[in-house]
Design a protein around this motif. Structure first.
Motif, mmCIF file in Angstrom:
data_model
loop_
_atom_site.group_PDB
_atom_site.id
_atom_site.type_symbol
_atom_site.label_atom_id
_atom_site.label_comp_id
_atom_site.label_asym_id
_atom_site.label_seq_id
_atom_site.Cartn_x
_atom_site.Cartn_y
_atom_site.Cartn_z
ATOM 1 N N GLN A 26 0.808 -1.241 -0.016
ATOM 2 C CA GLN A 26 -0.134 -0.016 -0.167
ATOM 3 C C GLN A 26 0.879 1.343 0.016
ATOM 4 N N VAL A 27 2.073 1.191 0.619
ATOM 5 C CA VAL A 27 2.971 2.413 0.879
ATOM 6 C C VAL A 27 3.399 2.573 -0.546
ATOM 7 N N GLU A 28 3.965 1.510 -1.233
ATOM 8 C CA GLU A 28 4.497 1.814 -2.530
ATOM 9 C C GLU A 28 3.222 2.489 -3.620
ATOM 10 N N ASP A 35 4.144 10.336 -7.945
ATOM 11 C CA ASP A 35 4.961 10.394 -9.103
ATOM 12 C C ASP A 35 6.239 10.076 -8.747
ATOM 13 N N TRP A 36 6.609 9.538 -7.544
ATOM 14 C CA TRP A 36 8.077 9.114 -7.425
ATOM 15 C C TRP A 36 8.393 7.795 -8.200
ATOM 16 N N ASN A 37 7.360 7.086 -9.070
ATOM 17 C CA ASN A 37 7.712 6.059 -9.920
ATOM 18 C C ASN A 37 8.703 5.035 -9.342
ATOM 19 N N PRO A 38 8.439 4.462 -8.236
ATOM 20 C CA PRO A 38 9.341 3.450 -7.941
ATOM 21 C C PRO A 38 9.265 2.220 -8.922
ATOM 22 N N GLY A 39 10.461 1.417 -8.687
ATOM 23 C CA GLY A 39 10.609 0.129 -9.818
ATOM 24 C C GLY A 39 9.532 -0.741 -9.160
ATOM 25 N N LEU A 40 9.202 -1.860 -9.958
ATOM 26 C CA LEU A 40 8.246 -2.910 -9.692
ATOM 27 C C LEU A 40 8.660 -3.486 -8.634
ATOM 28 N N ILE A 59 -4.179 4.287 12.358
ATOM 29 C CA ILE A 59 -5.206 4.779 13.541
ATOM 30 C C ILE A 59 -6.541 3.689 13.256
ATOM 31 N N GLY A 60 -6.895 3.167 14.129
ATOM 32 C CA GLY A 60 -7.939 2.266 13.991
ATOM 33 C C GLY A 60 -7.758 1.238 13.319
ATOM 34 N N GLY A 61 -6.547 0.725 13.045
ATOM 35 C CA GLY A 61 -6.320 -0.428 12.117
ATOM 36 C C GLY A 61 -6.016 -0.046 10.616
ATOM 37 N N ARG A 62 -6.374 1.422 10.169
ATOM 38 C CA ARG A 62 -6.325 2.016 8.877
ATOM 39 C C ARG A 62 -4.716 2.568 8.593
ATOM 40 N N ALA A 63 -4.096 2.260 7.719
ATOM 41 C CA ALA A 63 -2.751 2.821 7.406
ATOM 42 C C ALA A 63 -2.883 4.261 6.913
ATOM 43 N N VAL A 64 -2.252 4.887 7.621
ATOM 44 C CA VAL A 64 -2.197 6.576 7.395
ATOM 45 C C VAL A 64 -0.892 7.051 7.329
ATOM 46 N N SER A 65 0.342 6.515 7.583
ATOM 47 C CA SER A 65 1.482 7.079 7.407
ATOM 48 C C SER A 65 2.499 5.952 7.183
ATOM 49 N N ALA A 66 3.749 6.339 6.902
ATOM 50 C CA ALA A 66 4.738 5.496 6.492
ATOM 51 C C ALA A 66 6.255 6.275 6.478
ATOM 52 N N VAL A 67 7.121 5.102 6.909
ATOM 53 C CA VAL A 67 8.503 5.690 6.777
ATOM 54 C C VAL A 67 9.694 4.606 6.776
ATOM 55 N N SER A 68 10.348 4.468 5.998
ATOM 56 C CA SER A 68 11.554 3.250 6.245
ATOM 57 C C SER A 68 12.770 3.774 6.599
ATOM 58 N N GLY A 80 13.772 6.884 3.841
ATOM 59 C CA GLY A 80 12.862 6.972 2.721
ATOM 60 C C GLY A 80 11.407 6.600 3.044
ATOM 61 N N PHE A 81 10.615 6.750 2.010
ATOM 62 C CA PHE A 81 9.080 6.384 1.972
ATOM 63 C C PHE A 81 8.362 7.231 2.995
#
Length: 292
Positions: A26-28, A35-40, A59-68, A80-81
């Motif tokens: 989902q993060v990808e 428009d980051w256009n990551p590789g597949l 929040i409440g089980g729903r993905a809202v944010s990300a970071v690697s 990243g991400f």
């Protein structure tokens, strides 16, 4: 500083934890929508480097944010991400996710590629700008004919030589990663050999849109140009290609432009602590803005 989300009711509280491979898909998709256009297959190659380094806030089980925050070695990690779902930005969710995830790096130097509007924010978190990278893209002029002398496909027999060469251009040893990156389905890799030694290598891979070149590391502009031609020859006529070129490498920029690619937006490479020492004159395109 107090996390404003910590005192929220349980149903509205942000919970940040390492993400499964399925959740990270989902993060990808978010990255693609930006428009980051990551590789597949980018994350499939990177994830084994540090499977616990991919974080999602819910929040409440729903993905809202990300970071690697991927730990490449005992001294170096890459961030990243860094994303928050549209419609939920401006509420401190990104900062809270950041604070939960960055300790994963420990005392390592952390690198990242910042969009210009976030550079000041990263400075406040202790990052210092090192250089800019320019996204070159477009429909390239496809070379015809055989590859230049000394440009050969990378097979298992060249992995050790390529991995050794890579250590001059990347801040950590990453042989295991390269074993996946060079051979993943759809990825095509070439090395430039001279007197039996690796003098450069490059990879092209399918992306959400068109293809991405990266990395492209080489001793000389001639080596880099020969490798780039071999990589571009893998692209179907009319296909688009993108590559992230260090702004200070004039030869790399000239090579991209000579093959029909045009400069677009740019990012800023930033580090905590002392910037790692790498042979930037050999870096003609980075591996990935999202993962280093």
């Amino acid at each position: 500083m107090t996390d404003p989300h910590a005192a929220a009711p349980a149903a509205e509280r942000l919970v940040v934890a390492p993400a499964s491979a399925a959740a990270w898909a989902q993060v990808e998709q978010w990255a693609a929508e930006e428009d980051w256009n990551p590789g597949l297959r980018d994350t499939a190659c990177f994830r084994p480097t540090d499977p616990e380094g991919f974080f999602v806030g819910r929040i409440g089980g729903r993905a809202v944010s990300a970071v690697s925050v991927v730990r490449y070695s005992e001294r170096y990690a890459f961030l990243g991400f860094y994303l928050v779902r549209p419609g939920l930005r401006g509420r401190g969710l990104g900062l809270a996710t950041w604070r939960a995830a960055v300790p994963h790096a420990g005392a390592r130097v952390i690198g990242l590629d910042a969009v210009p509007e976030q550079e000041a924010t990263y400075r406040k978190s202790g990052f210092t700008a090192a250089y800019r990278s320019v996204r070159y893209g477009g429909v390239p002029a496809i070379p015809r004919g055989p590859a230049a002398a000394g440009v050969v496909p990378v097979g298992d027999g060249l992995l050790d030589g390529v991995a050794a060469y890579d250590t001059h251009c990347f801040p950590a040893e990453r042989r295991a990663f390269l074993g996946r990156w060079l051979t993943n389905p759809g990825h095509t890799a070439y090395a430039r050999l001279r007197d039996g030694a690796v003098r450069g290598y490059g990879v092209i891979r399918p992306a959400r849109s068109g293809h991405r070149v990266g990395p492209l590391f080489a001793d000389t502009p001639d080596d880099a140009g020969a490798l780039l031609d071999a990589l571009l020859a893998q692209v179907e006529p009319g296909g688009e290609v993108a590559m992230d070129v260090p702004e200070g490498n004039g030869a790399a920029r000239a090579a991209a432009e000579a093959r029909g690619l045009a400069p677009g937006w740019f990012t800023v490479r930033m580090y905590t602590g002392e910037p790692p020492r790498t042979a930037m004159d050999r870096v003609h395109a980075s591996t990935s803005l999202e993962l280093g």
